[in-house]
Write a protein that holds these residues in place. Sequence first.
Motif, short mmCIF file in Angstrom:
data_model
loop_
_atom_site.label_atom_id
_atom_site.label_comp_id
_atom_site.label_asym_id
_atom_site.label_seq_id
_atom_site.Cartn_x
_atom_site.Cartn_y
_atom_site.Cartn_z
N GLU A 20 -25.07 36.84 14.25
CA GLU A 20 -25.06 38.22 14.61
C GLU A 20 -26.27 38.26 15.56
O GLU A 20 -25.97 39.22 16.59
CB GLU A 20 -24.92 39.35 13.47
CG GLU A 20 -23.59 39.14 12.90
CD GLU A 20 -23.81 40.02 11.44
OE1 GLU A 20 -24.84 40.60 10.95
OE2 GLU A 20 -22.83 40.05 10.65
N THR A 21 -27.44 37.92 15.24
CA THR A 21 -28.49 37.88 16.09
C THR A 21 -28.26 37.21 17.42
O THR A 21 -28.73 37.85 18.29
CB THR A 21 -29.85 37.75 15.23
OG1 THR A 21 -30.15 38.30 14.11
CG2 THR A 21 -30.94 37.58 16.04
N ILE A 22 -27.89 36.05 17.27
CA ILE A 22 -27.60 35.43 18.44
C ILE A 22 -26.70 36.07 19.66
O ILE A 22 -26.89 36.31 20.68
CB ILE A 22 -27.07 33.95 18.13
CG1 ILE A 22 -28.10 33.30 17.80
CG2 ILE A 22 -26.44 33.43 19.43
CD1 ILE A 22 -27.60 31.76 17.11
N ALA A 23 -25.48 36.68 18.94
CA ALA A 23 -24.38 37.43 19.76
C ALA A 23 -25.31 38.72 20.36
O ALA A 23 -24.85 39.03 21.42
CB ALA A 23 -23.25 37.81 18.66
N ARG A 24 -25.93 39.27 19.60
CA ARG A 24 -26.46 40.46 20.17
C ARG A 24 -27.63 40.45 20.89
O ARG A 24 -27.89 41.06 21.95
CB ARG A 24 -26.89 41.34 18.83
CG ARG A 24 -27.60 42.96 19.39
CD ARG A 24 -28.04 43.59 17.90
NE ARG A 24 -29.25 42.84 17.48
CZ ARG A 24 -29.23 42.37 16.24
NH1 ARG A 24 -28.06 42.31 15.48
NH2 ARG A 24 -30.42 41.64 15.54
N ASP A 25 -28.47 39.40 20.81
CA ASP A 25 -30.03 39.32 21.66
C ASP A 25 -29.96 38.09 22.49
O ASP A 25 -30.79 38.37 23.31
CB ASP A 25 -31.01 39.36 20.41
CG ASP A 25 -30.94 40.58 19.68
OD1 ASP A 25 -30.43 41.67 20.02
OD2 ASP A 25 -31.38 40.51 18.45
N HIS A 26 -29.28 37.07 22.26
CA HIS A 26 -29.63 35.66 23.20
C HIS A 26 -28.90 36.31 24.21
O HIS A 26 -27.53 36.08 24.56
CB HIS A 26 -29.03 34.56 22.34
CG HIS A 26 -29.56 33.37 23.19
ND1 HIS A 26 -30.84 32.76 22.72
CD2 HIS A 26 -29.06 32.64 23.93
CE1 HIS A 26 -30.86 31.83 23.56
NE2 HIS A 26 -29.88 31.53 24.41
#
Length: 64
Positions: A20-26
């Motif tokens: 979820e973090t990768i999808a949102r921030d990377h």
Amino acid sequence: MRITAFRALMAEEFGRVRSETIARDHVFSDLDGLTVDQALEAGVPTRTIWRVVCEAFDVPVERR
């Protein structure tokens, strides 16, 4: 590939929270500077996004 299947692959590979973090921030240069979530909203095919994520994070070929 459906978005639900794509999200399941992401969670399986990176864990739910990290995916979820990768999808949102990377930000991915190969997605024209978009995040996964932005690319999905822009209509980029999930298969294309998955390939970009796999390349960026060196996902082994057998799990691509």
